[in-house]
Design a protein around this motif. Structure first.
Motif, mmCIF file in Angstrom:
data_model
loop_
_atom_site.group_PDB
_atom_site.id
_atom_site.type_symbol
_atom_site.label_atom_id
_atom_site.label_comp_id
_atom_site.label_asym_id
_atom_site.label_seq_id
_atom_site.Cartn_x
_atom_site.Cartn_y
_atom_site.Cartn_z
ATOM 1 N N ASP A 1 -41.957 -51.658 10.381
ATOM 2 C CA ASP A 1 -42.104 -50.536 9.455
ATOM 3 C C ASP A 1 -41.396 -49.293 9.967
ATOM 4 O OD1 ASP A 1 -43.092 -49.239 7.177
ATOM 5 O OD2 ASP A 1 -44.848 -48.502 8.257
ATOM 6 N N GLU A 2 -40.369 -49.472 10.800
ATOM 7 C CA GLU A 2 -39.702 -48.322 11.384
ATOM 8 C C GLU A 2 -38.892 -47.575 10.338
ATOM 9 O OE1 GLU A 2 -37.856 -48.616 15.242
ATOM 10 O OE2 GLU A 2 -38.815 -50.544 15.564
ATOM 11 N N ALA A 3 -38.664 -46.282 10.607
ATOM 12 C CA ALA A 3 -38.037 -45.412 9.614
ATOM 13 C C ALA A 3 -36.597 -45.807 9.323
ATOM 14 C CB ALA A 3 -38.091 -43.960 10.095
ATOM 15 N N ARG B 1 -36.052 -43.274 3.099
ATOM 16 C CA ARG B 1 -36.781 -44.521 3.363
ATOM 17 C C ARG B 1 -38.265 -44.436 3.033
ATOM 18 N NH1 ARG B 1 -35.148 -47.968 7.138
ATOM 19 N NH2 ARG B 1 -36.805 -49.220 6.185
ATOM 20 N N SER C 1 -41.237 -47.400 4.189
ATOM 21 C CA SER C 1 -41.585 -47.163 5.587
ATOM 22 C C SER C 1 -42.717 -46.155 5.696
ATOM 23 C CB SER C 1 -40.364 -46.664 6.378
ATOM 24 O OG SER C 1 -40.757 -46.243 7.673
#
Length: 509
Positions: free
Chosen positions: A274-276, A284, A288
């Motif tokens: 779930d990283e930006a 995003r 995210s």
């Protein structure tokens, strides 16, 4: 006595002009003597946009807008919002403090460089006559700090594609090293960020004013100290000098060094899936949770200003609901005066407006593909800030979490510190406040896994919420379809920024 402003400096009213100018930038691999007016005489390479450092060092002259500069000014530096939990109206004053020195002391003047760059605007920033002839040294030092931080933020984010910057005093990028980064006795750089395209951390030091090689060497030493702490992790050290003297152009020197190593760690408490990701956080938000938390955190000062503004100062402005039309291409903001999508949709809405009531019109513009962003002018400035109802709703939920943390952190809130600080030296008070801010930040990061679904729900709920519900006020702010011809507007996917067409008055020789 201080000399009077010379008679040849024109006192005529400022003229309307296009909000754009060129910023000479010199990329180098380390501090060196100040160039001898090479910002005018050297041949500059054309700037084609970048998601990182250019392939070759040397002189460039990218074009930017005053709106990009102001956005950098409002978002860079220490996060003061933990201290404003019960007094959000002070957010207005903090925003004034961040932009007022730029308005007070900068102007724009026409230039004729020896080697013109194709597409350049032929205007550059400089110091105005008030700064040159009437400003005290201490005021100049304060202005130099704000100029250095602002132009560093602009260079790293708008020009070079860095993600959100953070103040290094809160602990830096590696949790295991946070105690060392938080040591106030260490002379460390100002900021850090994570560059997703380069896949590395950036350590950043900002200098501003009449920046000489001695000042730059001190900044380089601060970066080297931070680099030793970061150790084996891949990172880049970046030293930005925003240099300007009366009568000369504002130019930047960007001294940098690359330190290969192991890739950066995911943010503390983050979900690797779930990283930006790269680019502006707002690009995003749909997929995210970490990007949503970061974007809401970055806009908390603007949120508090909007939340505490009198109803008479609030309005909403229409922008296309399609966020992809405002994704990052160059810089962080999309100017709206030449955006055909926005202009066309607003014209259509104005055609319908005379025939319907305000509450019906607000629903009607949604069916046209428009959304109304809440905005207000920051008192004492010519800056208007705003945001979407979705981001406002997410900020509101984050504010509730911050308020709960503040209540668990005695002495954090500004109104609690007057009694707690009595009898301590100024240095001891500052160290105590820094410790409280660090505790606050640690609790924020610990709450990240729990916050992801909460902010997501608030963000989605905001899409269908009325502004009266979000603001907890009986009436909706006025929907402004006519616009203000005196404003130059810009927007990101979730935020709004406008400045007066008359800001940064031209300097007349």
């Amino acid at each position: 006595m201080d000399p009077m402003i010379p008679a040849h400096v024109s006192d005529e009213p400022p003229l309307t002009y296009a909000d754009s100018f060129d910023i000479p930038v010199l990329f180098r691999n380390g501090p060196a003597d100040k160039p001898k007016r090479q910002w005018r005489t050297a041949e500059h390479k054309a700037w084609t946009g970048s998601d990182g450092f250019p392939a070759a060092d040397g002189w460039y002259a990218p074009t930017t807008t005053w709106r990009e500069i102001i956005k950098a000014a409002t978002e860079v530096g220490r996060d003061v919002t933990p201290h404003l939990q019960n007094q959000p109206q002070y957010a207005h004053g903090e925003l004034v403090a961040r932009v007022a020195p730029l308005y007070a002391y900068l102007g724009a003047h026409p230039v004729e460089p020896r080697h013109p760059v194709p597409g350049a605007k032929g205007r550059r920033l400089t110091l105005n006559p008030v700064y040159a002839h009437g400003t005290e040294r201490t005021a100049k030092n304060a202005a130099a700090y704000r100029l250095g931080m602002t132009m560093t933020e602009w260079a790293c984010r708008s020009l070079l594609g860095l993600g959100q910057t953070e103040h290094l005093e809160l602990g830096g990028p590696i949790p295991a090293l946070s105690k060392t980064f938080k040591d106030p006795k260490k002379n460390l750089p100002d900021l850090w960020g994570r560059h997703e395209t380069e896949k590395m951390y950036w350590l950043i030091e900002a200098k501003g004013g009449a920046v000489g090689v001695g000042t730059l060497r001190k900044g380089w030493a601060q970066l080297e100290a931070g680099s030793k702490i970061l150790g084996s992790y891949a990172h880049r050290t970046v030293l930005v000098g925003a240099s300007v003297r009366p009568g000369d152009d504002l130019f930047l020197t960007i001294d940098h060094d690359l330190h290969p190593g192991q890739p950066p760690l995911p943010p503390a408490g983050s979900d690797p899936d779930d990283e930006a990701g790269p680019g502006n956080l707002e690009d995003r938000l749909g997929d995210s949770g970490d990007a949503l938390i970061g974007a809401a955190r970055a806009q908390m000062l603007a949120y508090l200003a909007l939340r505490s503004a009198p109803a008479s100062q609030l309005r909403t402005v229409p922008v296309p609901a399609d966020r992809t039309s405002r994704h990052r291409r160059s810089g962080l903001t999309t100017p709206l005066e030449d955006d055909t999508l926005t202009l066309g949709m607003r014209a259509e809405a104005r055609g319908v407006a005379p025939h319907v009531e305000q509450h019906t019109l607000r629903a009607g513009i949604r069916s046209m593909g428009l959304e109304d962003f809440l905005t207000c002018r920051i008192p004492g400035t010519e800056v208007h800030l705003g945001m979407s109802r979705k981001l406002f709703s997410a900020c509101e939920r984050l504010h509730e979490e911050d308020l709960a943390i503040a209540r668990r952190t005695p002495g954090l809130r500004a109104e609690d510190q007057l009694a707690d600080d009595s009898g301590l030296s100024e240095d001891a008070q500052e160290e105590q406040r820094l410790t409280r801010r660090q505790i606050f930040r640690e609790q924020q990061e610990e709450a990240r896994p729990r916050l992801r679904p909460l902010l997501r729900e608030a963000y989605e709920r905001g899409a269908t919420s009325n502004w009266s519900h979000l603001l907890r006020r009986p009436e909706e702010p006025k929907l402004d379809l006519e616009g203000d011809e005196g404003l130059l507007e810009a927007a990101t996917p979730e935020t709004y920024l406008a400045v007066s067409r008359y800001d940064v008055p031209p300097i007349h020789a």
